[in-house]
Enzyme design. Structure first.
Site, PDB file in Angstrom:
ATOM      1  N   SER A 117     -18.359  12.402  -1.054  1.00 35.36           N
ATOM      2  CA  SER A 117     -17.213  11.517  -1.258  1.00 35.36           C
ATOM      3  C   SER A 117     -17.620  10.354  -2.160  1.00 35.36           C
ATOM      4  O   SER A 117     -18.791  10.003  -2.272  1.00 35.36           O
ATOM      5  CB  SER A 117     -16.687  10.989   0.071  1.00 35.36           C
ATOM      6  OG  SER A 117     -17.692  10.264   0.749  1.00 35.36           O
ATOM      7  N   ASN A 142       0.576   5.810  -0.422  1.00 34.66           N
ATOM      8  CA  ASN A 142      -0.280   6.981  -0.546  1.00 34.66           C
ATOM      9  C   ASN A 142       0.583   8.219  -0.315  1.00 34.66           C
ATOM     10  O   ASN A 142       1.280   8.301   0.704  1.00 34.66           O
ATOM     11  CB  ASN A 142      -1.412   6.912   0.494  1.00 34.66           C
ATOM     12  CG  ASN A 142      -2.287   8.152   0.490  1.00 34.66           C
ATOM     13  OD1 ASN A 142      -1.859   9.224   0.898  1.00 34.66           O
ATOM     14  ND2 ASN A 142      -3.517   7.993   0.061  1.00 34.66           N
ATOM     15  N   HIS A 185       0.859  -1.184   0.000  1.00 35.66           N
ATOM     16  CA  HIS A 185       0.000   0.000   0.000  1.00 35.66           C
ATOM     17  C   HIS A 185       0.893   1.232   0.000  1.00 35.66           C
ATOM     18  O   HIS A 185       1.918   1.273   0.699  1.00 35.66           O
ATOM     19  CB  HIS A 185      -0.895   0.022   1.247  1.00 35.66           C
ATOM     20  CG  HIS A 185      -1.385   1.398   1.614  1.00 35.66           C
ATOM     21  ND1 HIS A 185      -0.798   2.148   2.608  1.00 35.66           N
ATOM     22  CD2 HIS A 185      -2.379   2.156   1.098  1.00 35.66           C
ATOM     23  CE1 HIS A 185      -1.416   3.310   2.705  1.00 35.66           C
ATOM     24  NE2 HIS A 185      -2.378   3.350   1.802  1.00 35.66           N
ATOM     25  N   ARG A 224       0.221  12.603  -0.678  1.00 40.81           N
ATOM     26  CA  ARG A 224      -0.816  13.605  -0.854  1.00 40.81           C
ATOM     27  C   ARG A 224      -0.344  15.005  -0.444  1.00 40.81           C
ATOM     28  O   ARG A 224       0.623  15.158   0.316  1.00 40.81           O
ATOM     29  CB  ARG A 224      -2.046  13.215  -0.030  1.00 40.81           C
ATOM     30  CG  ARG A 224      -1.727  13.005   1.443  1.00 40.81           C
ATOM     31  CD  ARG A 224      -2.857  12.310   2.180  1.00 40.81           C
ATOM     32  NE  ARG A 224      -2.548  12.112   3.595  1.00 40.81           N
ATOM     33  CZ  ARG A 224      -1.956  11.040   4.096  1.00 40.81           C
ATOM     34  NH1 ARG A 224      -1.604  10.054   3.281  1.00 40.81           N
ATOM     35  NH2 ARG A 224      -1.716  10.936   5.383  1.00 40.81           N
TER      36      ARG A 224
END
Length: 421
Positions: free
Chosen positions: A407, A255, A253, A257
C-alpha cells in the site's frame, strides 16, 4: 427536510458564529482543464451520459457470508488502493503528467484512434488514465471502464472548481504506479489563498489478495474459493479531503469506489461504496441544511429510502468513541451496495458524484471573506486534531491500508490536515 441537529448543539465545541480569508485573485489557466473542456460536450459533468434513473436500490441477499466479506473488503478499499494519494513535492503544474513519452504514445493505439471520443475525453483529465487506452477501448461496456472514466471526470471537475475558488495556488499532479498492479493520480493544492490543503486522488489497482487477507475474510463467515491461496481483485475509486484556511469554511470529505473479487470457480463478487460528509469548525445551520438537501436530492432520484438510510449510516460511522463526539454534521455513507444491478447502482453513484460541487462550493464562496479571530483559528486547529484522531484510530480504510503490503502510505494519509493541534 427532516434533519436532526440536536446533537451538534449539545456540547461546548459547536458554536454558530461567522468568520474568513483573504481576497481572491484571478486564477491562471489550469492546463489540464481548458475552458473548451469545461463547456464542451466531451468533458461532461460526471455521470451526465448515463441513461434513465433507477429506483429501488438496496442490498442483495447475503450468500454464504458474502455480505460480511464485501463489508470487510470495501471498508478497507481506501487504504488498500490509496484512494487519497498526495504529492508532497512543490511541483507547480497541473498539466497531464506522463511516465514516459513511449508509454503515452503506446496507450493511444493506432493513429486513427488518437482523436476518437475516448482520447478527446482523456485530454480533459488531470493525467492519462491508469489503464491503457487500448484496454479501455476493448471493453467499453465493462463496469471497470465506466467507473475509471467516471472517477477521472470527477477528479478533473472538482480540481477545476477548487482552483477557480482558491484563485492563487495550483494543483500539483503525481501519477504513480503500484508494483503489484495498477496505480493512481494524486492532485494536491497546498498553501493557497482559500485552501490550506485540498487533495483529490483516484486509484485503479488490481492483483491478488494475500492468503492472510483471505483468512481474515473467512473469519467473518465467508468460505472463499481461492486458487493457490490467492484471490484476484480489481478496485478503483476517487477520494478527496479539503481543509480550508478559514475556520468558518467547513472541511469536506468524499469517496466513491468499486470493487470486484474473482473466486477460483469464476464467480465474481462486486459492490460499490462511498459517501460524502461535512465537518465544520463552527456550526451554521443554513449551511448544514444546504449540504444535506443537495445530497438528499441526489439520492431521491433513485429511491426515497436511500437518503434516510445512508444518512443514519454516516452519522453512526463518523463517531469518535473516546471523545463521545461525532466528527461533523454527517452526510451520506454506504458500503456493500450490490443490488438491484451494476448499472442501476452505477447510476446512483454518478448522481452522488454530481452532487459534490453544488453541495460544497457555495459554502466556500459564502464564507471565504468572513473575518475570524486568533482564538477561532486555534479552535479550528483543535477540531482538526479530532479529525486526525478519528482517521488514525477508527477509520477502517486507514487501518486496513496501513497493514496491507504494497500500500502507498502517502495515499493513505492524504486525509490528514497540513496543520492541527
Amino acid at each position: 427536510m427532516a434533519m436532526n441537529l440536536r446533537w451538534l448543539s449539545a456540547g461546548p465545541c459547536w458554536r454558530a458564529v461567522r468568520g474568513a480569508c483573504g481576497e481572491l485573485r484571478a486564477y491562471g489557466e489550469l492546463r489540464a482543464w481548458s475552458p473548451r473542456c469545461a463547456a464542451g460536450r466531451l468533458c461532461r459533468p460526471p455521470g451526465t451520459a448515463c441513461g434513465e434513473q433507477s429506483r429501488g436500490l438496496g442490498y442483495g441477499p447475503p450468500v454464504g457470508g458474502g455480505s460480511r466479506l464485501r463489508t470487510r473488503l470495501a471498508a478497507g478499499l481506501a487504504g488498500l488502493v490509496g484512494l487519497a494519494a498526495v504529492a508532497f513535492g512543490h511541483v507547480e503544474r497541473a498539466e497531464m503528467v506522463r511516465k514516459s513519452s513511449g508509454a503515452q504514445s503506446a496507450s493511444l493505439g493506432r493513429p486513427e484512434e488518437e482523436d476518437d471520443e475516448l482520447a478527446r475525453r482523456c485530454r480533459c483529465f488531470m493525467a492519462p488514465p491508469v489503464t491503457d487506452l487500448r484496454e479501455l477501448r476493448r471493453r467499453p461496456d465493462d463496469m471497470k471502464t465506466k467507473m475509471e472514466l467516471l472517477i477521472l471526470e470527477t477528479q478533473a471537475q472538482v480540481c477545476q472548481a477548487l482552483a477557480q475558488v482558491d484563485g492563487g495556488a495550483r494543483f500539483s499532479v503525481d501519477r504513480w504506479e503500484r508494483k503489484e498492479g495498477g496505480g493512481g493520480i494524486s492532485c494536491v493544492l497546498q498553501d493557497g489563498h482559500v485552501f490550506e490543503k485540498a487533495g483529490v486522488s483516484i486509484s485503479v489497482v488490481h492483483g491478488n489478495l494475500s492468503e492472510e487477507a483471505a483468512k481474515q475474510m473467512r473469519s467473518r463467515g465467508k468460505l472463499l474459493k481461492t486458487k493457490d491461496g490467492k484471490l484476484p481483485f480489481s478496485a478503483m475509486g476517487v477520494s478527496s479531503v479539503i481543509h480550508p484556511k478559514n475556520p468558518h469554511t467547513p472541511t469536506i470529505h468524499f469517496n466513491y469506489r468499486y470493487f470486484e473479487v474473482e473466486e477460483a470457480d469464476g464467480n465474481t463478487l462486486w459492490w460499490f461504496g462511498g459517501g460524502c460528509d461535512l465537518t465544520p469548525t463552527y456550526l451554521n445551520q443554513e449551511d448544514a441544511v444546504h449540504f444535506h438537501r443537495t445530497l438528499k436530492e441526489a439520492c431521491d432520484q433513485h429511491g426515497p429510502d436511500l437518503y434516510p438510510k445512508f444518512k443514519k449510516w454516516c452519522d453512526d460511522y463518523f463517531f469518535i468513541a473516546h471523545r463521545g463526539e461525532r466528527r461533523g454534521i454527517g452526510g451520506i455513507f454506504f458500503d456493500d451496495l450490490d443490488s438491484p444491478s451494476k448499472e442501476e447502482v452505477f447510476r446512483f453513484v454518478q448522481s452522488c458524484t454530481q452532487a459534490i460541487i453544488p453541495s460544497y462550493i457555495p459554502l466556500v464562496k459564502k464564507h471565504c471573506n468572513d473575518s475570524f479571530t486568533p482564538q477561532e483559528k486555534l479552535w479550528q486547529q483543535l477540531r482538526r486534531g479530532r479529525y486526525v484522531e478519528f482517521n488514525l484510530l477508527y477509520d477502517r480504510g486507514t487501518k486496513f491500508g496501513l497493514f496491507t503490503p504494497g500500500s502507498r502510505i502517502e495515499s493513505i494519509l492524504m486525509s490528514l490536515p497540513l496543520t492541527a493541534r
